[in-house]
Design a protein around this motif. Structure first.
Motif, PDB file in Angstrom:
ATOM      1  N   ARG A  17      -3.986   5.038  -6.583  1.00 21.27           N
ATOM      2  CA  ARG A  17      -2.732   5.382  -5.932  1.00 21.27           C
ATOM      3  C   ARG A  17      -1.766   4.214  -6.059  1.00 21.27           C
ATOM      4  O   ARG A  17      -2.158   3.083  -6.351  1.00 21.27           O
ATOM      5  CB  ARG A  17      -2.947   5.677  -4.443  1.00 21.27           C
ATOM      6  CG  ARG A  17      -3.779   4.634  -3.737  1.00 21.27           C
ATOM      7  CD  ARG A  17      -3.641   4.707  -2.246  1.00 21.27           C
ATOM      8  NE  ARG A  17      -2.268   4.401  -1.834  1.00 21.27           N
ATOM      9  CZ  ARG A  17      -1.941   4.057  -0.588  1.00 21.27           C
ATOM     10  NH1 ARG A  17      -2.867   3.974   0.342  1.00 21.27           N
ATOM     11  NH2 ARG A  17      -0.701   3.787  -0.273  1.00 21.27           N
ATOM     12  N   ALA A  18      -0.493   4.504  -5.863  1.00 21.08           N
ATOM     13  CA  ALA A  18       0.520   3.450  -5.881  1.00 21.08           C
ATOM     14  C   ALA A  18       0.405   2.623  -4.607  1.00 21.08           C
ATOM     15  O   ALA A  18       0.024   3.126  -3.548  1.00 21.08           O
ATOM     16  CB  ALA A  18       1.914   4.063  -5.981  1.00 21.08           C
ATOM     17  N   LYS A  19       0.743   1.361  -4.713  1.00 22.07           N
ATOM     18  CA  LYS A  19       0.728   0.495  -3.543  1.00 22.07           C
ATOM     19  C   LYS A  19       1.898   0.855  -2.632  1.00 22.07           C
ATOM     20  O   LYS A  19       2.920   1.379  -3.081  1.00 22.07           O
ATOM     21  CB  LYS A  19       0.802  -0.966  -3.955  1.00 22.07           C
ATOM     22  CG  LYS A  19      -0.389  -1.399  -4.808  1.00 22.07           C
ATOM     23  CD  LYS A  19      -0.341  -2.876  -5.125  1.00 22.07           C
ATOM     24  CE  LYS A  19      -1.479  -3.278  -6.045  1.00 22.07           C
ATOM     25  NZ  LYS A  19      -2.797  -3.100  -5.452  1.00 22.07           N
ATOM     26  N   SER A  20       1.743   0.572  -1.353  1.00 24.48           N
ATOM     27  CA  SER A  20       2.780   0.945  -0.393  1.00 24.48           C
ATOM     28  C   SER A  20       3.671  -0.249  -0.077  1.00 24.48           C
ATOM     29  O   SER A  20       3.286  -1.412  -0.257  1.00 24.48           O
ATOM     30  CB  SER A  20       2.146   1.461   0.905  1.00 24.48           C
ATOM     31  OG  SER A  20       1.326   0.457   1.483  1.00 24.48           O
ATOM     32  N   ILE A  21       4.886   0.047   0.387  1.00 25.80           N
ATOM     33  CA  ILE A  21       5.848  -0.973   0.806  1.00 25.80           C
ATOM     34  C   ILE A  21       5.987  -0.896   2.316  1.00 25.80           C
ATOM     35  O   ILE A  21       6.293   0.164   2.867  1.00 25.80           O
ATOM     36  CB  ILE A  21       7.217  -0.761   0.134  1.00 25.80           C
ATOM     37  CG1 ILE A  21       7.116  -0.954  -1.374  1.00 25.80           C
ATOM     38  CG2 ILE A  21       8.257  -1.706   0.726  1.00 25.80           C
ATOM     39  CD1 ILE A  21       8.417  -0.716  -2.118  1.00 25.80           C
ATOM     40  N   GLU A  22       5.759  -2.004   2.971  1.00 24.15           N
ATOM     41  CA  GLU A  22       5.950  -2.079   4.425  1.00 24.15           C
ATOM     42  C   GLU A  22       7.331  -2.666   4.701  1.00 24.15           C
ATOM     43  O   GLU A  22       7.675  -3.722   4.191  1.00 24.15           O
ATOM     44  CB  GLU A  22       4.870  -2.936   5.067  1.00 24.15           C
ATOM     45  CG  GLU A  22       5.002  -3.034   6.578  1.00 24.15           C
ATOM     46  CD  GLU A  22       3.926  -3.893   7.209  1.00 24.15           C
ATOM     47  OE1 GLU A  22       3.904  -4.013   8.441  1.00 24.15           O
ATOM     48  OE2 GLU A  22       3.101  -4.453   6.448  1.00 24.15           O
TER      49      GLU A  22
END
Length: 637
Positions: A17-22
């Motif tokens: 999966r793509a990494k998330s942005i916080e």
């Protein structure tokens, strides 16, 4: 590619999966200015205060403990000056702010008019000399300022009798029964007090409570490698304790009570006077890393080679005067002092000051100078605003809340606004009147009032708006809390002049209270007209930068481009769903491109990955227009 060198089963973790942005925090605020007390870099002789970074404050009670109270400052050129930073912090928390960094600015007076040299900071730090038989110790306030003129009461605390003798034990290779009188549960350097019934007529009695320490009765414990104790008396002679019937030995420890400003009381117990002790007073109450990071005083003392020095220090601390003296609030800083200096990369003790100290804290998104609008000249006010705006532009991911001068007329505030052009700043007008919290209302006496710059209130509203609604919502049409009235009444006709020029007005509306009635930046660029648009892009840019650091030095190919594109699209989708972006569908609200169309071969050869991100921000409905006209309905048959 991983290495497989020996036969076997290999289990590897992979991501599908793509990494998330916080999202980064947007409500954290930073102030620089003058306070009554608190951390500020300084050097006295060969001693440097190094724990001087701006402190994170989460309530006004915490602010008072670290930086002092609301009481006026007694500055050399401006005695009785309002503590604007303290009042701004109070307004910030009253209006919903939660996280505030404060960078204290302290300036000494000019000592030489010709050279411009200033007096040493040591002249502004309260201190008290403690005479001992082995030299002199000093109580010092940790920070300069009149709040350092505290009372320090040092009391002796005596234990019960701890003298004993080892019994004869067969096979004891140390023959501890021959060591004579020993003292239980003490370490090397402990101070004990001996009671010898035969030493005086009438016989000595054990001293109790805070009775005066008598040097002749004090001994310092020495412990050798086997654990055997010997004792050093006030003549410097080492030997065993005298043995006689009824002899008693009590451990002597200290209790230090500090009586600070505004009824503050700090007490520290179980203190010892030798560096080998667990609670050595020179460590528990040291300058840079005390047990309580907000301690008011520290002890400057070098034990030296005298083995009886710990007992001498205990005697001196108990008998010394109580009041520290010499603390002063210094001079009013100028615009350059408020801006401060960056940390010296070659000298670790030369810390950043003023606004530059706030520049080292990445989380800060809002900055203000509550003292700036009350400097002594229009030129100084303008220069301080320049410094604040320049700081916000330099560090990119923050916005400056600017104050004009008090009592500014319509012409004066327009003239002030006309001197700036920045998409990283917003100006609010007018100043705000409050009931002076230092003078509670008394029946029959008119209440005392204060005028304060709007930045403290407005930054709190920014933070409240971010927490309750989000950074995309304009921080306007929001209630201003904790005031009696605005300095002047701005009506619609006046705002018709100020609003197009980028002056955000604070207005009173009958039945709706006191509100922020403007959300414009100080920019001439129509793309960056609104505060919330500027802050939304700050939020986007900062969040993407922080969350995509993992991509640096990854193979620059389609797999990485796809991963980054999905990462940013997922982040923007959440913003669109929350109403930060306009568009009926996600593809109308944003686009993310990262492929061969955004990069040339030259970019790839030079290690550049270029990702284009376009968003459609929602702008505030600044002008809500209803067009109403007459309509004649068709007659019914």
């Amino acid at each position: 590619m991983p290495e497989y060198l020996a036969p076997g089963v290999y289990v590897e973790e992979v991501s599908f999966r793509a990494k998330s942005i916080e999202g980064v925090p947007t409500s954290t605020t930073g102030y620089a200015g003058v306070t009554r007390f608190g951390p500020v870099p300084y050097t006295v002789g060969d001693v440097s205060a190094t724990a001087t970074e701006p402190r994170l404050i989460t309530s006004f009670t915490e602010f008072e403990r670290v930086y002092g109270s609301l009481y006026p400052l007694e500055l050399a050129a401006d005695p009785g000056r309002v503590a604007y930073v303290a009042h701004a912090a109070r307004a910030f928390f009253n209006n919903g702010g939660q996280r505030l960094y404060v960078s204290r600015v302290f300036q000494t007076e000019v000592a030489d008019i010709v050279t411009g040299a200033r007096k040493p900071v040591d002249d502004y730090i309260a201190q008290l000399t403690v005479p001992t038989s082995t030299g002199a110790a000093k109580w010092r306030a940790r920070w300069p300022g009149a709040d350092g003129n505290v009372l320090v009461d040092t009391q002796a605390v005596r234990s019960k009798n701890m003298a004993f003798k080892y019994p004869v034990v067969a096979g004891d290779i140390l023959a501890r029964h021959t060591w004579g009188l020993q003292v239980k549960n003490v370490r090397h350097g402990a101070v004990i007090e001996l009671t010898l019934p035969s030493a005086e007529v009438p016989p000595q009695k054990p001293l109790v409570g805070n009775d005066t320490l008598v040097p002749a009765r004090l001994y310092v414990v020495k412990v050798d490698a086997d654990g055997k104790q010997t004792f050093v008396n006030n003549a410097g002679v080492e030997g065993p304790l005298p043995e006689e019937a009824g002899v008693q030995a009590a451990l002597v420890e200290l209790k230090v009570t500090v009586y600070g400003a505004d009824n503050r009381l700090d007490a520290v117990n179980e203190l010892a006077t030798h560096p080998d002790q667990r609670r050595y007073i020179g460590k528990v109450l040291e300058l840079n890393d005390p047990e309580d990071e907000n301690a008011l005083v520290w002890l400057q003392w070098a034990p030296g080679a005298d083995e009886w020095a710990p007992a001498s220090l205990a005697v001196g601390l108990q008998s010394a005067d109580k009041r520290l003296a010499g603390g002063k609030d210094g001079e009013l800083p100028g615009p350059d002092d408020l801006l401060g200096q960056e940390a010296d990369p070659d000298v670790v003790t030369n810390k950043a000051t003023g606004l530059e100290a706030l520049g080292e804290i990445e989380d800060i998104a809002i900055v203000a100078l509550p003292d700036a609008g009350a400097l002594l000249s229009k030129d100084a006010v303008k220069a301080a605003a320049d410094a604040l705006i320049g700081h916000a532009e330099k560090y990119r991911y923050r916005i400056a809340v600017v104050d004009g001068q008090a009592n500014s007329s319509l012409t004066e505030i327009r003239e002030f606004r006309g001197q700036f052009d920045s998409k990283y700043a917003a100006l609010y007008h007018p100043w705000i009147e409050i009931l002076d919290p230092l003078f509670p209302p008394v029946p029959g006496v008119p209440p005392r009032k204060l005028l304060l710059p709007p930045s403290g209130f407005v930054t709190g509203i920014y933070a409240r708006n971010d927490i309750e609604r989000g950074v995309h919502k304009a921080p306007a049409n929001e209630i201003v809390r904790g005031l009696t009235r605005f300095e002047i009444n701005i009506n619609k006709s006046r705002q018709d002049v100020l609003n197009p020029e980028g002056v955000n007005c604070l207005r009173f509306f009958e039945g709706r209270g006191n509100r922020v009635w403007g959300a414009r930046t100080m920019s001439s660029d129509p793309e960056w007209k609104y505060v919330n648009v500027r802050r939304l892009f700050i939020y986007l840019e900062h969040s993407i930068e922080k969350a995509t650091q993992w991509a640096v030095f990854e193979p620059n190919n389609e797999r990485l481009w796809t991963n980054l594109r999905r990462t940013v699209e997922d982040f923007l989708y959440v913003l669109w769903r929350d109403g930060a972006l306009i568009g009926a569908k996600p593809e109308e609200a944003y686009f993310v491109r990262c492929d061969r169309s955004t990069m040339t071969q030259n970019d790839l050869d030079n290690g550049r990955l270029i990702c284009l991100v376009g968003v459609a921000p929602s702008r505030p409905a600044e002008f809500v227009i209803f067009r109403v006209g007459q309509w004649t309905a068709d007659a019914k048959s």
